[in-house]
Design a protein around this motif. Structure first.
Motif, PDB file in Angstrom:
ATOM      1  N   VAL A   1     -10.690  21.380  -2.207  1.00 11.37           N
ATOM      2  CA  VAL A   1      -9.332  21.396  -1.643  1.00 11.37           C
ATOM      3  C   VAL A   1      -9.084  20.107  -0.857  1.00 11.37           C
ATOM      4  CG1 VAL A   1      -7.772  22.568  -0.043  1.00 11.37           C
ATOM      5  CG2 VAL A   1      -9.275  23.907  -1.545  1.00 11.37           C
ATOM      6  N   LYS A   2     -10.053  19.715  -0.048  1.00  8.67           N
ATOM      7  CA  LYS A   2      -9.895  18.509   0.764  1.00  8.67           C
ATOM      8  C   LYS A   2      -9.925  17.243  -0.090  1.00  8.67           C
ATOM      9  CE  LYS A   2     -11.679  20.519   5.047  1.00  8.67           C
ATOM     10  NZ  LYS A   2     -12.679  20.429   6.144  1.00  8.67           N
ATOM     11  N   CYS A   3     -10.701  17.267  -1.167  1.00  7.83           N
ATOM     12  CA  CYS A   3     -10.734  16.107  -2.060  1.00  7.83           C
ATOM     13  C   CYS A   3      -9.375  15.901  -2.714  1.00  7.83           C
ATOM     14  CB  CYS A   3     -11.813  16.298  -3.121  1.00  7.83           C
ATOM     15  SG  CYS A   3     -11.925  14.943  -4.315  1.00  7.83           S
ATOM     16  N   ARG A   4      -8.785  16.965  -3.196  1.00 10.77           N
ATOM     17  CA  ARG A   4      -7.464  16.852  -3.833  1.00 10.77           C
ATOM     18  C   ARG A   4      -6.408  16.432  -2.818  1.00 10.77           C
ATOM     19  NH1 ARG A   4      -6.975  18.651  -8.995  1.00 10.77           N
ATOM     20  NH2 ARG A   4      -8.659  19.910  -9.881  1.00 10.77           N
ATOM     21  N   ALA A   5      -6.487  16.969  -1.606  1.00 12.08           N
ATOM     22  CA  ALA A   5      -5.528  16.579  -0.566  1.00 12.08           C
ATOM     23  C   ALA A   5      -5.687  15.107  -0.215  1.00 12.08           C
ATOM     24  CB  ALA A   5      -5.727  17.449   0.669  1.00 12.08           C
ATOM     25  N   TRP A   6      -6.927  14.641  -0.197  1.00 12.56           N
ATOM     26  CA  TRP A   6      -7.174  13.223   0.098  1.00 12.56           C
ATOM     27  C   TRP A   6      -6.598  12.326  -0.994  1.00 12.56           C
ATOM     28  CZ3 TRP A   6     -11.044  10.344  -2.755  1.00 12.56           C
ATOM     29  CH2 TRP A   6     -11.125   8.995  -2.373  1.00 12.56           C
ATOM     30  N   LEU A   7      -6.761  12.708  -2.254  1.00 14.06           N
ATOM     31  CA  LEU A   7      -6.199  11.908  -3.341  1.00 14.06           C
ATOM     32  C   LEU A   7      -4.680  11.815  -3.221  1.00 14.06           C
ATOM     33  CD1 LEU A   7      -8.331  13.117  -6.390  1.00 14.06           C
ATOM     34  CD2 LEU A   7      -8.424  10.883  -5.266  1.00 14.06           C
ATOM     35  N   ARG A   8      -4.042  12.918  -2.846  1.00  4.31           N
ATOM     36  CA  ARG A   8      -2.583  12.875  -2.629  1.00  4.31           C
ATOM     37  C   ARG A   8      -2.241  11.923  -1.493  1.00  4.31           C
ATOM     38  NH1 ARG A   8      -3.177  18.486  -3.607  1.00  4.31           N
ATOM     39  NH2 ARG A   8      -3.147  18.944  -1.375  1.00  4.31           N
ATOM     40  N   LYS A   9      -3.076  11.910  -0.444  1.00  5.19           N
ATOM     41  CA  LYS A   9      -2.833  11.023   0.698  1.00  5.19           C
ATOM     42  C   LYS A   9      -2.972   9.558   0.293  1.00  5.19           C
ATOM     43  CE  LYS A   9      -2.246  10.227   5.183  1.00  5.19           C
ATOM     44  NZ  LYS A   9      -2.343   8.784   5.258  1.00  5.19           N
ATOM     45  N   VAL A  10      -3.958   9.245  -0.539  1.00  5.39           N
ATOM     46  CA  VAL A  10      -4.116   7.861  -1.010  1.00  5.39           C
ATOM     47  C   VAL A  10      -2.866   7.418  -1.761  1.00  5.39           C
ATOM     48  CG1 VAL A  10      -5.450   6.282  -2.437  1.00  5.39           C
ATOM     49  CG2 VAL A  10      -6.632   8.063  -1.164  1.00  5.39           C
ATOM     50  N   GLU A  11      -2.379   8.273  -2.664  1.00  3.85           N
ATOM     51  CA  GLU A  11      -1.183   7.918  -3.433  1.00  3.85           C
ATOM     52  C   GLU A  11       0.024   7.762  -2.505  1.00  3.85           C
ATOM     53  OE1 GLU A  11       1.505   9.373  -7.265  1.00  3.85           O
ATOM     54  OE2 GLU A  11      -0.225  10.570  -6.611  1.00  3.85           O
ATOM     55  N   GLU A  12       0.150   8.648  -1.519  1.00  4.35           N
ATOM     56  CA  GLU A  12       1.262   8.543  -0.564  1.00  4.35           C
ATOM     57  C   GLU A  12       1.188   7.225   0.206  1.00  4.35           C
ATOM     58  OE1 GLU A  12       0.914  11.953   1.881  1.00  4.35           O
ATOM     59  OE2 GLU A  12       1.520  13.384   0.305  1.00  4.35           O
ATOM     60  N   ASP A  13      -0.007   6.846   0.623  1.00  5.79           N
ATOM     61  CA  ASP A  13      -0.167   5.601   1.383  1.00  5.79           C
ATOM     62  C   ASP A  13       0.168   4.387   0.534  1.00  5.79           C
ATOM     63  OD1 ASP A  13      -0.925   7.082   3.559  1.00  5.79           O
ATOM     64  OD2 ASP A  13      -3.067   6.657   3.398  1.00  5.79           O
ATOM     65  N   LEU A  14      -0.294   4.377  -0.722  1.00 12.26           N
ATOM     66  CA  LEU A  14       0.011   3.249  -1.600  1.00 12.26           C
ATOM     67  C   LEU A  14       1.505   3.166  -1.881  1.00 12.26           C
ATOM     68  CD1 LEU A  14      -2.909   3.482  -4.187  1.00 12.26           C
ATOM     69  CD2 LEU A  14      -2.601   1.733  -2.432  1.00 12.26           C
ATOM     70  N   THR A  15       2.132   4.318  -2.104  1.00 11.25           N
ATOM     71  CA  THR A  15       3.573   4.335  -2.364  1.00 11.25           C
ATOM     72  C   THR A  15       4.342   3.862  -1.143  1.00 11.25           C
ATOM     73  OG1 THR A  15       3.310   6.169  -3.919  1.00 11.25           O
ATOM     74  CG2 THR A  15       5.516   5.777  -3.055  1.00 11.25           C
ATOM     75  N   ALA A  16       3.945   4.329   0.036  1.00  9.68           N
ATOM     76  CA  ALA A  16       4.612   3.899   1.269  1.00  9.68           C
ATOM     77  C   ALA A  16       4.444   2.404   1.487  1.00  9.68           C
ATOM     78  CB  ALA A  16       4.049   4.674   2.459  1.00  9.68           C
ATOM     79  N   ALA A  17       3.265   1.888   1.167  1.00 11.17           N
ATOM     80  CA  ALA A  17       3.033   0.451   1.326  1.00 11.17           C
ATOM     81  C   ALA A  17       3.924  -0.353   0.386  1.00 11.17           C
ATOM     82  CB  ALA A  17       1.562   0.132   1.071  1.00 11.17           C
ATOM     83  N   LEU A  18       4.071   0.125  -0.851  1.00 13.17           N
ATOM     84  CA  LEU A  18       4.923  -0.582  -1.812  1.00 13.17           C
ATOM     85  C   LEU A  18       6.388  -0.524  -1.420  1.00 13.17           C
ATOM     86  CD1 LEU A  18       3.278   0.510  -5.179  1.00 13.17           C
ATOM     87  CD2 LEU A  18       3.442  -1.826  -4.314  1.00 13.17           C
ATOM     88  N   GLU A  19       6.787   0.545  -0.737  1.00 12.39           N
ATOM     89  CA  GLU A  19       8.186   0.706  -0.359  1.00 12.39           C
ATOM     90  C   GLU A  19       8.487   0.186   1.045  1.00 12.39           C
ATOM     91  OE1 GLU A  19       8.838   4.860  -0.847  1.00 12.39           O
ATOM     92  OE2 GLU A  19       8.911   4.763  -3.046  1.00 12.39           O
ATOM     93  N   SER A  20       7.488  -0.306   1.738  1.00 15.37           N
ATOM     94  CA  SER A  20       7.711  -0.789   3.107  1.00 15.37           C
ATOM     95  C   SER A  20       8.672  -1.973   3.089  1.00 15.37           C
ATOM     96  CB  SER A  20       6.380  -1.192   3.748  1.00 15.37           C
ATOM     97  OG  SER A  20       5.752  -2.220   3.001  1.00 15.37           O
ATOM     98  N   GLY A  21       9.457  -2.079   4.147  1.00 19.35           N
ATOM     99  CA  GLY A  21      10.522  -3.070   4.152  1.00 19.35           C
ATOM    100  C   GLY A  21      10.095  -4.464   4.546  1.00 19.35           C
TER     101      GLY A  21
END
Length: 504
Positions: free
Chosen positions: A311-331
């Motif tokens: 459960v924590k591994c899958r949640a962590w993978l979602r967090k990595v994707e969220e962080d990368l997406t946020a970084a790409l969308e940062s202003g």
């Protein structure tokens, strides 16, 4: 089309990954340590009249995915296999492990007698561990050939082994040599490409002359980045963090020889969860991450007793994707660096930002650009067209002159300089020749824009030998110069930006 934000993120992540590499001196020390132990074990078996064992490294050292520890209290883990030429009918798991313990106790005693690098010997579930005061942890795994598996299977079968486990009655299956071969096959195109480029840059006769650990593909870099993100994310939840072999296996299965780091990372993170299988063990459905060269081995075997880890591994993978997406969308650069700092550690990202010549929040006045990057319009600037593979250091020094080739007035600092003076930029690098030198000269500000003199193109140097470039100050604002060193289509060093602040 690659955006400025994608390029900036790629540069930062390349720099973060490069900072995680094991230093050459530490790598050499690790090699010397495991070779010394290997020779000792061979000598002990010879003196006991036994057949010569096979001893080889496994894990991240063999795969080129080692990362520096997060803290000085941590250390480097080195994994060795001690494979004896025995049949499982002739020795028990406990006897195999006890024999190795006897040899390693004698090894520690010999180290004490020699007063050099005396390790502490500890027993693990499957191996014996030698802990050194200098931060190395050497896991030595006893093994024998898996004769049945070598006959039954075809792919990578010749290197299948059986290993002991003190908590399990049956021999356990493994195949670290086959795994390493499979891993290399997943990145073969990019590995060969980069090794050739390195050979050209290092003036080697052939690609085979380049040590494998010097080559870093987008897959290896992605795994290093994921490991560091994991270490930061699970800093207070150590027992439940995904183990490295699970990350490596799922990442390699999700990789398709992409050449760009950002594309590789996103494809890997989005694909990893899809490669977690489920199988029945009796009446129980369990998560299964199979060794791709030994389907009987489940790298996620402990998840059966600790289902929260999946459960924590899958949640962590979602967090990595969220962080990368946020970084790409940062202003802007400050937002980008703030996001990455939370994900990979503020110090590592601050160092990477300096390496990439990007201003970061919290920097000292001497380290910041004369005007924050986020306040400067850089849309007119050409993006570096090369894949970043920085293996060398480069820097620029600059001096102020009344006219070209005249005597130096003073060094270029953060102080504003007047219009109408000349600036001399000089490159210093440890990169061996030959290389192609390219300069980027950037003008910003309303004065330059009004007269159509915004500059930001990347141009090849007229003369690589003198490594000097002259510029003339004409427009108020914050400007900069940067140099790029290119070998075989890869940028092997860049200086970072040398800023110039011209007074109004």
């Amino acid at each position: 089309m690659i955006t400025t934000q994608q390029r900036q993120l790629a540069e930062l992540l390349e720099a973060v990954a490069a900072s995680l590499d094991i230093p050459d001196a530490v790598h050499q020390e690790a090699v010397e340590k495991y070779e010394h132990i290997g020779h000792w074990l061979e000598e002990q078996d010879e003196s006991d009249g036994r057949r010569e064992p096979t001893i080889y490294p496994q894990g991240s050292f063999r795969l080129g995915t080692v990362v520096r520890p997060c803290s000085r209290e941590s250390g480097y883990d080195i994994d060795l296999v001690y494979e004896r030429d025995l049949r499982k009918t002739g020795i028990s798991q406990q006897e195999l492990k006890d024999d190795l313990q006897k040899h390693l106790r004698l090894y520690v005693a010999d180290c004490e007698k020699s007063h050099v690098d005396v390790p502490t010997l500890k027993e693990g579930r499957r191996c014996w561990t030698l802990d050194y005061d200098d931060g190395f942890h050497m896991d030595v795994l006893p093994a024998i050939p898996d004769d049945d598996g070598r006959q039954r299977f075809r792919d990578y079968a010749e290197s299948r082994i059986l290993i002991s486990d003190r908590k399990l009655h049956d021999w356990q299956h493994s195949n670290p040599i086959g795994y390493a071969e499979w891993f290399k096959s997943r990145m073969a195109v990019r590995f060969r490409e980069r090794r050739i480029a390195l050979a050209q840059g290092m003036l080697k006769a052939s690609a085979e002359d380049v040590p494998e650990y010097k080559v870093k593909t987008p897959l290896q870099r992605s795994i290093q980045i994921l490991k560091r993100h994991r270490d930061v994310h699970f800093a207070t939840d150590y027992d439940d963090k995904p183990i490295s072999v699970i990350i490596t296996t799922l990442a390699a299965k999700s990789y398709n020889n992409q050449g760009d780091l950002i594309e590789s990372l996103l494809a890997i993170v989005r694909g990893m969860g899809q490669h977690i299988e489920y199988r029945m063990e009796g009446v129980k459905r369990v998560a299964w991450v199979p060794n791709p060269t030994n389907d009987d081995e489940n790298f996620a075997d402990k998840w059966a007793d600790h289902p929260e880890r999946e459960v924590k591994c899958r949640a962590w993978l979602r967090k990595v994707e969220e962080d990368l997406t946020a970084a790409l969308e940062s202003g802007n650069a400050d937002d980008l660096l703030e996001i990455l700092g939370e994900s990979f550690g503020k110090r590592a990202v601050a160092n990477a930002a300096r390496s990439a010549g990007i201003s970061h929040p919290g920097a000292s006045a001497s380290a910041r650009a004369p005007t924050a990057v986020s306040e400067i319009s850089t849309r007119h600037c050409t993006l570096p067209p090369w894949t970043m593979d920085r293996r060398y250091h480069a820097s620029l020094s600059a001096t102020v002159h009344r006219s070209k080739n005249s005597a130096r007035m003073h060094d270029l600092t953060e102080r504003e300089v007047p219009k109408g003076v000349h600036l001399r930029f000089e490159l210093t690098t440890n990169a061996p020749a030959p290389f192609d030198l390219h300069w980027q000269v950037v003008n910003t500000g309303l004065e330059a824009e009004r007269v159509g003199e915004l500059r930001g193109e990347i141009i090849p140097a007229d003369h690589v030998v003198d490594r000097v470039r002259w510029e003339h100050t004409a427009y108020a604002g914050a400007h900069w110069v940067e140099a790029f060193l290119v070998k075989g289509g890869y940028c092997v060093a860049r200086t970072g930006r040398k800023y110039v602040r011209v007074e109004a």
